[in-house]
Enzyme design. Structure first.
Site, short mmCIF file in Angstrom:
data_model
loop_
_atom_site.label_atom_id
_atom_site.label_comp_id
_atom_site.label_asym_id
_atom_site.label_seq_id
_atom_site.Cartn_x
_atom_site.Cartn_y
_atom_site.Cartn_z
N ASP A 137 -9.61 2.38 -4.24
CA ASP A 137 -8.68 2.44 -3.10
C ASP A 137 -7.75 3.63 -3.33
O ASP A 137 -8.21 4.75 -3.40
CB ASP A 137 -7.97 1.07 -3.00
CG ASP A 137 -7.30 0.85 -1.67
OD1 ASP A 137 -7.01 1.84 -0.99
OD2 ASP A 137 -7.03 -0.31 -1.30
N ASN A 185 -5.27 5.96 7.69
CA ASN A 185 -5.11 5.20 6.46
C ASN A 185 -4.24 5.98 5.49
O ASN A 185 -3.14 6.41 5.85
CB ASN A 185 -6.49 4.85 5.89
CG ASN A 185 -6.43 3.76 4.87
OD1 ASN A 185 -5.65 2.82 5.03
ND2 ASN A 185 -7.21 3.85 3.82
N GLU A 216 0.85 -1.21 0.00
CA GLU A 216 0.00 0.00 0.00
C GLU A 216 0.88 1.25 0.00
O GLU A 216 2.09 1.16 0.24
CB GLU A 216 -0.89 0.04 1.26
CG GLU A 216 -2.34 -0.35 1.02
CD GLU A 216 -3.16 0.74 0.33
OE1 GLU A 216 -2.58 1.74 -0.15
OE2 GLU A 216 -4.39 0.58 0.24
#
Ligand SMILES: *[C@@H]1O[C@H](CO)[C@@H](O)[C@H](O)[C@H]1NC(C)=O
Length: 311
Positions: free
Chosen positions: A217, A114, A16
């Site tokens: 995302d 996040n 990520e």
């Protein structure tokens, strides 16, 4: 020329938060674990010149890694609801956690930071996932978006968030784009580069309206103002024109869990794509799911990724 997708790293299970460091010519990204102690939480550095992937493990999963401007080997990462400064030499040695820059959502202990990026002026924008550790994961709306200025001062810019993702800016359009993955809608805010203020959110693209499966995302923007969106559980990257709400291109990626994208390489024309194989919505896939892929031949170019400014 059709885009070419090539696997460039081994599978890290759940990659990520890619950030291309133009001066160093390397890609930084993070590895996120399903739970603490599963051995997957890490910061990673991929060097395209050597093909080498460096992995330094952490106890708690970081959700982004951003270099600090002018401070070599210093980065901001997340640890739960905290943004912390680390010193890391880009090798296999555990990073040293130096200090907490800010701790958000103290009133929502189950939340977790996040995605995060620096805006064109180096201010950190990041957001939380609501009740990440709780029973109502990805249903409650207790998350927010924050701006952390170079002084460390932290401002809540928006609330009612389930899962903050995909932050990017367009200076020409005076726009900030963001997606709450669980609402399936990309939002555009007006963005004032002088103050860093965002306002007037409105929807510019809907996943369901376009008949797509998956969740948007991570996201980046090219120099033409088009968005490149990672489709989690959707096995592709989409090129979207947010001004016309239309899909311009779909690039298949050999992993269901496509997590994020950024442009990199010497000419900023290589789209780096992180992926996962956590098995969120369907049985976990084998590698190469979880690897980083490089997409060439898109004829698009990105902006340089911005390092964070911090006093
Ligand atoms: C994930 O993708 C599969 C198709 O590959 C689909 O059947 C399923 O509904 C998706 N799950 C969610 C939660 O969107």
């Amino acid at each position: 020329m059709a885009p070419v997708v090539k696997q460039v790293t081994d599978s890290v299970t759940f990659g990520e938060g890619p950030h291309w460091h133009s001066d160093e010519g390397v890609l930084y990204f993070v590895g996120i674990g399903a739970k603490v102690g599963d051995g997957v939480a890490a910061v990673h550095k991929y060097d395209p010149a050597t093909g080498k992937l460096a992995t330094a493990k952490l106890e708690i999963s970081p959700h982004f890694i951003l270099p600090i401007e002018g401070k070599k080997n210093h980065f901001l990462i997340t640890q739960g609801r905290k943004v912390v400064e680390i010193e890391w030499f880009g090798d296999e040695n555990t990073p040293k956690i130096l200090r907490t820059v800010t701790e958000v959502d103290q009133d929502f202990p189950g939340n977790k930071l996040n995605d995060g990026k620096a805006d064109p002026r180096g201010r950190l924008f990041t957001g939380t996932i609501s009740n990440y550790d709780g029973m109502n994961e990805l249903v409650t709306k207790d998350g927010s978006i924050f701006r952390i200025d170079p002084s460390g001062s932290t401002t809540k810019c928006a609330s009612g968030v389930i899962c903050a993702n995909g932050l990017c800016w367009d200076l020409k359009e005076k726009a900030f784009y963001y997606i709450d993955s669980m609402t399936y809608v990309i939002q555009r805010f007006d963005y004032d580069v002088k103050t860093g203020d965002i306002s007037n959110p409105r929807s510019v693209f809907g996943v369901k309206e376009n008949g797509l499966t998956g969740f948007i995302d991570g996201m980046t923007i090219d120099t033409d103002g088009n968005l490149w969106a990672a489709m989690f559980n959707g096995s592709c990257v989409l090129k979207i024109d947010p001004r016309t709400s239309s899909i311009l291109e779909r690039i298949p990626i050999p992993a269901k869990e496509v997590t994020s994208v950024t442009f990199g390489g010497p000419n900023l024309d290589i789209l780096y794509v992180t992926t996962g194989r956590m098995g969120y919505f369907s049985p976990a896939e084998p590698p190469p799911a979880g690897a980083v892929f490089a997409v060439t031949g898109t004829s698009a170019k990105g902006h340089p990724n911005v390092n964070v400014r911090l006093h």
